[in-house]
Design an enzyme around this catalytic site. Structure first.
Site, short mmCIF file in Angstrom:
data_model
loop_
_atom_site.label_atom_id
_atom_site.label_comp_id
_atom_site.label_asym_id
_atom_site.label_seq_id
_atom_site.Cartn_x
_atom_site.Cartn_y
_atom_site.Cartn_z
N SER A 49 1.11 -1.10 0.03
CA SER A 49 -0.54 -0.59 0.43
C SER A 49 0.72 1.77 -0.16
CB SER A 49 -0.92 -0.02 1.62
OG SER A 49 -0.14 0.16 2.37
N ASP A 337 -3.62 7.77 8.30
CA ASP A 337 -4.56 6.05 9.43
C ASP A 337 -3.41 5.98 9.90
OD1 ASP A 337 -3.34 5.13 7.66
OD2 ASP A 337 -4.57 4.74 6.20
N HIS A 340 -0.58 4.15 7.87
CA HIS A 340 0.15 4.83 6.19
C HIS A 340 0.80 6.47 7.35
CE1 HIS A 340 -2.26 1.82 4.77
NE2 HIS A 340 -1.35 1.51 3.96
#
Length: 362
Positions: A49, A337, A340
């Site tokens: 991600s 978040d 990340h």
């Protein structure tokens, strides 16, 4: 009023897409002084991600972020599938190298001809070196990212010819970012630790990584940045899950990351010597991120233990949801978040990486 609102929203999306297209194809000059005789024609990203530019938007998985508040600080405030409030490392590195302003997702149906020549991301949020990691959350494993890259090289050769295509691949930066989800999700959370000790599991990770890098090399890649694993025990989500009542950094998780990084560094240095004309560079992410966490005032951060998005409501969850609130000023937050970093944090780390490692390609 309702119909007018739909039209207004559609016009906003059109404006954002037009602006993004303009930025994508704007001429970009390198900001960093490249070593003599070193050029970069494109940037390619593989892994998880951190470098997923929106590929998960186009597959059936729960690991998505193509909704607000993701992309809050991206151009026009449009969520793109990037797991942050704004730009991510592939975008920032491409700008520094003077390639282009944004690196798109390979699966984006609006992918342009210029993107084929200057680089895309094949990464999928939730992926790892261990094939099981991607399977657990139904995302694109590295094996399929490799298949997509083979498909991509075919398109490139049709577009520019085989000789030019090989030249582009030889003079491109290949970013590989994985391993964090293997440890945080598969090993510690999914219960693999009950069946396998950390030493043998990190051996598996390194073996799979080496196999993947070998395959990329066979397909024409020569210049690699392989990012190590961050101090996962200090991520907001892991503080909640394993940090006790006071949400301290989990030393067990951090020690696992350090063990894996030591093995990765040795294996990558060895591999670089075995593959002719290759430059495989292991990038230490662990210590730079730890410095941001322990010395936030140096970088203008005020909060390093919680994410900006969802703070106070879902701090134990990794991703925001559509109903998450956000902090007032995300530039004061290290994490967007619970998993990340913010764009500001990425910019700081990317700047450090480029200054420290760009000369390794001489």
């Amino acid at each position: 009023m309702f119909s007018f609102g739909i039209v207004e929203c559609s016009l906003h999306r059109v404006k954002v897409l037009l602006y993004v297209n303009f930025v994508l194809f704007s001429v970009c000059e390198a900001k960093v002084q490249l070593p003599q005789n070193v050029i970069f024609k494109a940037v390619f990203a593989f892994g998880d991600s951190i470098v997923d530019q929106g590929n998960n938007n186009y597959i059936k998985t729960l690991v998505k972020c193509n909704f607000q508040p993701y992309g809050k600080d991206f151009m026009g405030g449009m969520p793109t599938g990037r797991f942050s409030n704004g730009k991510t490392p592939p975008d920032l590195i491409a700008v520094e190298l003077g390639i282009k302003k944004l690196i798109p997702a390979y699966l984006d149906p609006n992918l342009k001809t210029e993107d084929i020549k200057s680089g895309v991301s094949f990464a999928s949020g939730g992926c790892g070196y261990d094939p099981l990691t991607a399977t657990l959350v139904a995302v694109i494993p590295l094996s399929r990212q490799l298949t997509q890259f083979i498909e991509y090289t075919g398109k490139l050769k049709v577009l520019v010819g085989e000789e030019e295509a090989n030249y582009i691949l030889k003079n491109s930066l290949f970013m590989v970012v994985a391993g964090t989800d293997d440890l945080a999700n598969t090993y510690f959370t999914a219960g693999i630790r009950l069946k396998q000790d950390i030493n043998s599991y990190t051996d598996l990770m390194v073996a799979e990584a080496s196999k993947f890098l070998n395959e990329l090399y066979k397909l024409g890649a020569r210049k690699f940045w392989i990012l190590g694993i961050p101090p996962i025990g200090c991520l907001p989500s892991q503080r909640t899950l394993a940090g006790g009542h006071n949400r301290m950094c989990s030393q067990e998780y951090n020690q696992a990351a350090q063990l894996a990084n030591t093995k990765f560094s040795i294996a990558i240095n060895s591999l670089s010597k075995k593959l002719p004309q290759s430059k495989l560079v292991f990038i230490d992410i662990y210590n730079p991120l730890l410095d941001l966490i322990f010395n936030p005032e140096k970088y203008g951060f005020e909060e390093v233990e919680k994410g900006c998005c969802g703070t106070g409501t879902i701090e134990g969850a990794k991703l925001c949801n559509k109903f998450s609130g956000t902090c007032e000023d995300d530039t004061k937050y290290l994490f967007w978040d619970s998993y990340h970093p913010t764009e500001k944090a990425y910019k700081i780390i990317v700047d450090q990486i480029i200054k420290k490692y760009i000369n390794n390609f001489t």
